[in-house]
Motif scaffolding. Structure first.
Motif, PDB file in Angstrom:
ATOM      1  N   VAL A  21      11.302  12.327   9.787  1.00 28.38           N
ATOM      2  CA  VAL A  21      11.627  11.842  11.053  1.00 28.38           C
ATOM      3  C   VAL A  21      12.269  10.319  11.019  1.00 28.38           C
ATOM      4  CG1 VAL A  21      11.167  11.223  13.694  1.00 28.38           C
ATOM      5  CG2 VAL A  21       9.849  13.108  12.168  1.00 28.38           C
ATOM      6  N   ARG A  22      13.571  10.259  11.738  1.00 32.17           N
ATOM      7  CA  ARG A  22      13.923   8.879  11.706  1.00 32.17           C
ATOM      8  C   ARG A  22      13.751   8.263  13.058  1.00 32.17           C
ATOM      9  NH1 ARG A  22      17.834   8.181   7.322  1.00 32.17           N
ATOM     10  NH2 ARG A  22      18.196  10.088   6.320  1.00 32.17           N
ATOM     11  N   PRO A  23      13.938   7.013  13.232  1.00 29.64           N
ATOM     12  CA  PRO A  23      13.731   6.322  14.363  1.00 29.64           C
ATOM     13  C   PRO A  23      14.964   6.451  15.138  1.00 29.64           C
ATOM     14  CG  PRO A  23      13.887   4.695  12.677  1.00 29.64           C
ATOM     15  CD  PRO A  23      13.843   6.153  11.895  1.00 29.64           C
ATOM     16  N   ALA A  24      14.774   6.424  16.604  1.00 30.64           N
ATOM     17  CA  ALA A  24      16.076   6.405  17.355  1.00 30.64           C
ATOM     18  C   ALA A  24      16.754   4.862  17.307  1.00 30.64           C
ATOM     19  CB  ALA A  24      15.704   6.549  18.886  1.00 30.64           C
ATOM     20  N   LEU A  25      16.246   3.926  17.279  1.00 30.41           N
ATOM     21  CA  LEU A  25      16.618   2.552  17.037  1.00 30.41           C
ATOM     22  C   LEU A  25      15.658   1.828  16.001  1.00 30.41           C
ATOM     23  CD1 LEU A  25      17.055   1.428  20.707  1.00 30.41           C
ATOM     24  CD2 LEU A  25      18.699   1.848  19.341  1.00 30.41           C
ATOM     25  N   GLY A  26      16.324   0.923  15.211  1.00 29.82           N
ATOM     26  CA  GLY A  26      15.597   0.117  14.005  1.00 29.82           C
ATOM     27  C   GLY A  26      15.118   0.732  12.911  1.00 29.82           C
ATOM     28  N   ARG A  27      13.776   0.454  12.359  1.00 31.53           N
ATOM     29  CA  ARG A  27      13.500   1.047  11.306  1.00 31.53           C
ATOM     30  C   ARG A  27      12.122   1.433  11.465  1.00 31.53           C
ATOM     31  NH1 ARG A  27       9.751  -2.527   9.140  1.00 31.53           N
ATOM     32  NH2 ARG A  27       9.776  -4.706   9.387  1.00 31.53           N
ATOM     33  N   THR A  28      11.395   1.829  10.181  1.00 34.32           N
ATOM     34  CA  THR A  28      10.070   2.267  10.272  1.00 34.32           C
ATOM     35  C   THR A  28       9.392   1.398   9.452  1.00 34.32           C
ATOM     36  OG1 THR A  28      10.417   3.913   8.424  1.00 34.32           O
ATOM     37  CG2 THR A  28      10.447   4.791  10.568  1.00 34.32           C
ATOM     38  N   PHE A  29       8.149   1.628   9.115  1.00 34.34           N
ATOM     39  CA  PHE A  29       7.452   0.492   8.355  1.00 34.34           C
ATOM     40  C   PHE A  29       7.804   0.142   7.050  1.00 34.34           C
ATOM     41  CE2 PHE A  29       4.066   1.965  11.628  1.00 34.34           C
ATOM     42  CZ  PHE A  29       4.611   1.044  12.405  1.00 34.34           C
ATOM     43  N   HIS A  30       7.632  -0.906   6.309  1.00 33.06           N
ATOM     44  CA  HIS A  30       8.108  -0.882   5.009  1.00 33.06           C
ATOM     45  C   HIS A  30       6.740  -1.038   3.989  1.00 33.06           C
ATOM     46  CE1 HIS A  30      11.635  -3.715   6.102  1.00 33.06           C
ATOM     47  NE2 HIS A  30      11.981  -2.529   5.802  1.00 33.06           N
ATOM     48  N   PRO A  31       6.783  -0.606   2.816  1.00 37.98           N
ATOM     49  CA  PRO A  31       5.604  -0.472   2.028  1.00 37.98           C
ATOM     50  C   PRO A  31       4.766  -1.721   2.063  1.00 37.98           C
ATOM     51  CG  PRO A  31       7.409   0.791   0.728  1.00 37.98           C
ATOM     52  CD  PRO A  31       8.047  -0.172   2.043  1.00 37.98           C
ATOM     53  N   ASP A  32       5.119  -2.713   2.169  1.00 37.82           N
ATOM     54  CA  ASP A  32       4.542  -3.781   1.882  1.00 37.82           C
ATOM     55  C   ASP A  32       3.795  -4.024   3.182  1.00 37.82           C
ATOM     56  OD1 ASP A  32       6.348  -4.815   3.068  1.00 37.82           O
ATOM     57  OD2 ASP A  32       6.954  -6.591   2.260  1.00 37.82           O
ATOM     58  N   GLU A  33       3.990  -3.458   4.338  1.00 39.47           N
ATOM     59  CA  GLU A  33       3.343  -3.541   5.603  1.00 39.47           C
ATOM     60  C   GLU A  33       1.904  -3.030   5.704  1.00 39.47           C
ATOM     61  OE1 GLU A  33       7.332  -4.704   8.273  1.00 39.47           O
ATOM     62  OE2 GLU A  33       6.510  -2.486   8.013  1.00 39.47           O
ATOM     63  N   SER A  34       1.937  -1.984   4.621  1.00 37.37           N
ATOM     64  CA  SER A  34       0.597  -1.311   4.195  1.00 37.37           C
ATOM     65  C   SER A  34      -0.118  -1.686   3.353  1.00 37.37           C
ATOM     66  CB  SER A  34       0.880   0.308   4.449  1.00 37.37           C
ATOM     67  OG  SER A  34       0.833   0.563   5.752  1.00 37.37           O
ATOM     68  N   THR A  35       0.303  -1.944   2.199  1.00 39.42           N
ATOM     69  CA  THR A  35      -0.189  -2.284   0.889  1.00 39.42           C
ATOM     70  C   THR A  35       0.345  -3.673   0.004  1.00 39.42           C
ATOM     71  OG1 THR A  35       1.643  -0.981  -0.486  1.00 39.42           O
ATOM     72  CG2 THR A  35      -0.414   0.319   0.509  1.00 39.42           C
ATOM     73  N   GLY A  36       0.846  -4.511   1.124  1.00 38.29           N
ATOM     74  CA  GLY A  36       1.243  -5.825   0.540  1.00 38.29           C
ATOM     75  C   GLY A  36       0.074  -6.708  -0.291  1.00 38.29           C
ATOM     76  N   PRO A  37       0.445  -7.864  -0.540  1.00 42.81           N
ATOM     77  CA  PRO A  37      -0.598  -8.847  -1.063  1.00 42.81           C
ATOM     78  C   PRO A  37      -1.586  -9.234  -0.112  1.00 42.81           C
ATOM     79  CG  PRO A  37       1.435  -9.904  -0.698  1.00 42.81           C
ATOM     80  CD  PRO A  37       1.741  -8.555  -0.441  1.00 42.81           C
ATOM     81  N   GLY A  38      -2.723  -9.541  -0.698  1.00 49.58           N
ATOM     82  CA  GLY A  38      -3.738 -10.070   0.003  1.00 49.58           C
ATOM     83  C   GLY A  38      -4.973  -9.039   0.080  1.00 49.58           C
ATOM     84  N   VAL A  39      -6.294  -9.332   0.976  1.00 49.42           N
ATOM     85  CA  VAL A  39      -7.391  -8.718   1.137  1.00 49.42           C
ATOM     86  C   VAL A  39      -7.684  -8.383   2.501  1.00 49.42           C
ATOM     87  CG1 VAL A  39      -9.740  -8.850   0.811  1.00 49.42           C
ATOM     88  CG2 VAL A  39      -8.418  -9.964  -0.994  1.00 49.42           C
ATOM     89  N   SER A  40      -7.801  -6.793   2.831  1.00 52.19           N
ATOM     90  CA  SER A  40      -7.960  -6.316   3.877  1.00 52.19           C
ATOM     91  C   SER A  40      -9.298  -7.092   4.491  1.00 52.19           C
ATOM     92  CB  SER A  40      -7.951  -4.850   3.808  1.00 52.19           C
ATOM     93  OG  SER A  40      -8.265  -4.379   5.016  1.00 52.19           O
ATOM     94  N   GLY A  41      -9.099  -7.360   5.815  1.00 50.74           N
ATOM     95  CA  GLY A  41     -10.174  -8.025   6.515  1.00 50.74           C
ATOM     96  C   GLY A  41     -10.178  -9.412   6.268  1.00 50.74           C
ATOM     97  N   THR A  42      -9.462 -10.077   5.276  1.00 53.77           N
ATOM     98  CA  THR A  42      -9.535 -11.416   5.074  1.00 53.77           C
ATOM     99  C   THR A  42      -8.149 -12.081   5.446  1.00 53.77           C
ATOM    100  OG1 THR A  42     -11.242 -11.218   3.771  1.00 53.77           O
ATOM    101  CG2 THR A  42     -10.159 -13.348   3.515  1.00 53.77           C
ATOM    102  N   ASP A  43      -6.971 -11.736   4.824  1.00 54.65           N
ATOM    103  CA  ASP A  43      -5.738 -11.999   4.924  1.00 54.65           C
ATOM    104  C   ASP A  43      -5.262 -11.199   5.952  1.00 54.65           C
ATOM    105  OD1 ASP A  43      -6.047 -13.906   2.553  1.00 54.65           O
ATOM    106  OD2 ASP A  43      -5.565 -12.205   1.243  1.00 54.65           O
ATOM    107  N   PRO A  44      -4.189 -12.118   6.862  1.00 57.94           N
ATOM    108  CA  PRO A  44      -3.833 -11.078   8.088  1.00 57.94           C
ATOM    109  C   PRO A  44      -2.642 -10.202   7.371  1.00 57.94           C
ATOM    110  CG  PRO A  44      -2.914 -13.580   7.732  1.00 57.94           C
ATOM    111  CD  PRO A  44      -4.021 -13.578   6.836  1.00 57.94           C
ATOM    112  N   ALA A  45      -2.446  -9.224   8.353  1.00 58.78           N
ATOM    113  CA  ALA A  45      -1.540  -7.952   7.791  1.00 58.78           C
ATOM    114  C   ALA A  45      -0.293  -8.340   8.688  1.00 58.78           C
ATOM    115  CB  ALA A  45      -2.169  -6.798   8.078  1.00 58.78           C
TER     116      ALA A  45
END
Length: 909
Positions: free
Chosen positions: A223-247
């Motif tokens: 599925v493609r968005p009607a406008l803009g983009r979807t999420f980039h991979p680093d917006e789910s699995t980027g650097p940092g620690v979950s619960g500590t570093d902001p996503a």
């Protein structure tokens, strides 16, 4: 308009009236036969005038009246060549016959209306149900190549309850990299409904439903968005620690929310919006009508944080995974290759073990086997309704065709061949079916909306049911089959009736023979059988639903309203702040005059299992916790007044309202957990490990089912006072009102109290507890209501059909009955004669229907709750109802038969 002789129809110019009179004289016909032949001749001549022909031209074409009359007279003798083809059929002939059919039916408005309405109900009900069936089961999921989409499950054993659709975040991260097995793999959070408070200047805060998905979710679905983009991979699995570093805080809007709150402005891309006191950047807008295959209908989408840390470890199951198989892979091949790969992973990392992974088709999981079974059962039921409608119409058309045998004979004598006669008779069926089909399509369109309003929770919402080309073709095909079912046989019968026999019948009615009587009786038997199948099925579902309503839920439900309160973590960062807000809200609510008691919980009863954690008790009293002996328990975080608000019984020990929350960590257990964990040991005062700490058991609480069918599971209750630091629990309040209070007014009062504490908090989803429980019973109510409607239609059609056949039989035997009455026959014996015929038809139908109901009862057993397919009450009601109404349908003609005036009946002959 002037008219000719009585019963002769509209008059013609004198010259043509004279042709008709001369023809009738030459034919030497009298009585009803002369009137009917005269009407037929006048119809022919009126058609010629309507076509613009002159009187002289018509008279010349008509020919010598004496010869025409002679042909009619010869028709009183057997036709020497019954297979004569007669005149050829042309398109103009068909159009003429259709016009004639419309005029003929206009002269019988009661018959036409009854047939059209009967057909419309059958076609309309089928159209509505097929529309839903098509959207839910027949149409593929509205995603790219949906047959390649699979859902991943965790399995712990061989029982259905040992399978869960929840997965661990490391599993999602790992599998999404296996691109030789999947072209895409992503997760969606379905553990409970997620949401945010949308706050905008100049508008009240609005709670919106958020779907939290990992990067790659939309690409996996294609599925493609009607406008803009979807999420980039680093917006789910980027650097940092979950619960500590902001996503990253980025969001996609649904098309509906974009239109409603942002006016469809394309410049929304790149704008920041306030969601629960946090700024999120809008990066895209999804297409209109897009819906996730799993989870609730979302207003916006947020990226799932899959990074290591926080709750993303091998011990936490809370995500749902969907993948797109690589091209060329089958489900079996995927499972085989995955198992080999997964075994190697577990060997290298034992933390990844603990469950077996299996895959299923996403399409089958979206609908679910029970929903699919329900829709197929309802489709079969509504098809039986259409069959009953066609049978009923066939009987009506047969009865009408009997009265028109002389008309058909006259047409044959005037030169119409068999094909022309069939076309003439079938054209009426075509007109009736077209009108019934058109009205049925309208009823179906209205019916689809009614079905969705009846129980929207009973149906998946991925594809909105709507009338489409497929549905139109279905209705067209259904109507065509109806034409063949009720129109062709009577037309062929009338066309094959010897003209001499029809004309010699005079005024004594049609030429119904023993074979035709058997056919019509057989149609009534079929209607009774179909009706019994549906009535018994409806009775079983009704008994099942009634049993479901009687399931003890161990809570007080009358005059209870519920609502949710979600606290933004930014402003309520610790447990103390969260507890203070809920404690203050509870005090304000309890002070309202219409409130008897109130309390809040993390999960309401009868809402399914939720938040299952391991609990452990060491009989030796120590804190040594070996790996074996753990039990899964549903955790419920509650305020002190929650159990009192719903009148949940504390079987022994103290209630949460009676303890000091400042003391040591405490817990309450239900009876099921107490029996399974502690056995014969009194749980009160025991220390058990629950909720990530050792807690003193303060009381045993009565079992409260986790679904409306009474299913029980171990439960542990923890005080919000002591557990609010664990996480930002969303609490649902249950407020018991004074009997007779206005729930809407009470909700507004509570909304004001909440606003007094925090003006930007949303009192979300207020509803009665009874209403909430009704949504949990939606599928059962949906199936029961529809089956009841279908059974009612079939029952009415069976009664009308039985009455019609018996009434016609009495009418055809008026002379015989008149003779019997003239010879002194007892009226009771005459009534018994008719009632015996009714009883024979009904009894035969009941026997055949019992066979069908027994077979179908086993088929619908998957929809029944604690009711056997052979339930005596449902069967007794069905048989008694059909037998009683069937005999009533026979009693009315029987009663009329005894009122026959012998003198008038015999004198008419």
């Amino acid at each position: 308009m002037s008219t000719g002789p009585a019963g002769s129809g509209p008059s013609l110019p004198p010259a043509l009236e004279q042709l008709v009179a001369d023809t009738l004289d030459a034919a030497d016909l009298g009585g009803p036969a002369a009137r009917e032949v005269g009407e037929e001749l006048r119809d022919h001549l009126h058609e010629a005038l309507a076509a613009g022909r002159s009187i002289a031209d018509i008279a010349a074409s008509f020919g010598d009246p004496a010869r025409t009359g002679a042909r009619i007279a010869r028709a009183r003798r057997p036709d020497p060549d019954p297979s004569s083809p007669g005149s050829a059929m042309t398109f103009e002939t068909l159009v003429t016959e259709l016009r004639r059919a419309v005029r003929t039916l206009a002269r019988a408005p009661g018959f036409a209306a009854l047939v059209i309405l009967t057909l419309a109900l059958g076609v309309g009900a089928n159209t509505a149900v097929f529309t839903v069936l098509d959207a839910v089961l027949l149409q593929p999921l509205p995603y790219q190549e949906p047959d390649r989409l699979v859902q991943m499950f965790s399995r712990w054993g061989d029982e259905p309850s040992d399978v869960s659709d929840y997965l661990r975040a490391p599993t999602i991260r790992t599998v999404s990299e296996w691109d030789d097995l999947f072209e895409g793999f992503a997760s969606i959070y379905t553990y409970r409904e997620a949401g945010r408070d949308l706050i905008a200047p100049g508008a009240p805060p609005e709670r919106v439903v958020a779907s939290i998905v990992s990067a790659g979710w939309f690409e996996t679905l294609g599925v493609r968005p009607a406008l803009g983009r979807t999420f980039h991979p680093d917006e789910s699995t980027g650097p940092g620690v979950s619960g500590t570093d902001p996503a990253p805080r980025v969001a996609l809007l649904s098309h509906a929310l974009w239109q409603r709150r942002f006016g469809g402005d394309p410049a929304v891309i790149g704008r920041t919006i306030d969601l629960s006191d946090e700024s999120w950047e809008v990066v895209g807008v999804m297409p209109a009508g897009y819906t996730d295959p799993l989870g609730p209908r979302a207003d916006l989408w947020l990226p799932q944080d899959l990074r290591d840390g926080g709750s993303n470890h091998w011990g936490n199951y809370y995500l749902t995974g969907v993948g797109r198989m690589s091209d060329g892979l089958t489900l079996e091949a995927l499972q085989e290759r995955f198992d080999a790969r997964w075994a190697g992973l577990v060997e290298a990392n034992p933390d990844a073990g603990g469950s077996v992974i299996e895959f299923r088709s996403l399409e089958g999981e979206v609908v679910g086997p029970q929903r699919a079974a329900m829709l197929w059962i309802l489709s079969a039921a509504v098809a039986l309704v259409l069959l009953s409608a066609c049978v009923n119409v066939a009987n009506l058309v047969f009865a009408r065709s009997l009265a028109r045998d002389r008309e058909v004979a006259v047409r044959g004598a005037l030169g119409s061949g068999r094909s022309r006669l069939v076309a003439h008779l079938l054209s009426e069926s075509v007109v009736l079916a077209a009108a019934g089909g058109a009205l049925g399509l309208l009823i179906g369109w209205v019916g689809v909306g009614a079905l969705l309003r009846l129980a929207p929770e009973a149906l998946p919402t991925v594809a909105e049911p709507q009338l489409s080309g497929r549905v139109f073709l279905f209705s067209l095909g259904t109507t065509a089959l109806a034409v063949l079912a009720f129109g062709l046989a009577p037309a062929l019968r009338s066309a094959r009736t010897p003209a001499a026999a029809a004309l010699r019948a005079g005024g004594r009615g049609g030429t119904e023979g023993r074979g035709l009587r058997r056919v019509r009786d057989g149609l009534v038997v079929a209607q009774v059988a179909v009706a019994l199948v549906l009535v018994v099925g409806a009775g079983l579902l009704l008994r099942s639903f009634d049993t479901l309503l009687d399931v003890p839920l161990a809570i007080h439900t009358d005059d209870v309203v519920t609502f949710e309160v979600h606290l933004p973590t930014r402003r309520y960062a610790d447990g103390a702040a969260r507890h203070r807000l809920h404690e203050a809200l509870g005090e304000r609510i309890d002070a309202l005059p219409e409130v008897e008691a109130s309390g809040a919980t993390s999960w309401l009863p009868a809402s399914g299992r939720y938040h299952s954690w391991g609990v452990r008790w060491n009989p030796d009293g120590g804190e040594d916790l070996p790996d074996d002996g753990w039990m899964s328990s549903d955790m419920r975080v509650v305020t002190a007044g929650y159990l009192d608000a719903l009148e949940v019984t504390v079987v022994r020990g103290q209630s949460p309202a009676e303890v000091d929350p400042e003391g040591e960590p405490m817990a309450w257990v239900n009876e099921t957990l107490a029996a399974r964990v502690f056995g014969d040991v009194d749980p009160i005062g025991q220390r058990m490990f629950a909720g990530e700490a050792f807690r003193r058991v303060m009381g045993v609480v009565a079992d409260v089912p986790h679904d409306v069918r009474g299913a029980l599971s171990p439960k542990t209750y923890l005080l919000h006072d002591q557990f609010a630091d664990n996480r930002n629990w969303a609490l649902t309040w249950a407020v018991r009102l004074q009997p007779g209070s206005d729930p809407a007014a009470a909700v507004e009062s509570m909304r004001s109290e909440l606003a007094g504490l925090d003006p930007v908090l949303v009192l979300y989803r207020p509803r009665s507890l009874d209403g909430l429980l009704a949504t949990r019973r939606a599928q059962d109510r949906f199936a029961t209501t529809l089956m009841g409607i279908f059974a009612g239609l079939a029952l009415a059609l069976a009664v009308v059909g039985t009455y019609g056949v018996l009434s016609g039989a009495v009418a055809r035997r008026r002379r015989e009955i008149g003779i019997r009455m003239a010879l002194g026959a007892d009226p009771g014996r005459v009534r018994s004669m008719v009632l015996r015929s009714a009883a024979a038809l009904v009894a035969t139908g009941l026997i055949l229907g019992a066979v069908g109901a027994w077979w179908s009862g086993r088929w619908i057993s998957s929809l029944l709750f604690e009711v056997a397919p052979a339930d005596p009450a449902a069967w007794a009601i069905g048989v008694t109802l059909l037998a009683g109404l069937g005999l009533l349908a026979g009693w009315l003609p029987a009663r009329r038969a005894t009122r026959v005036d012998p003198a008038r009946t015999l004198g008419a002959e």
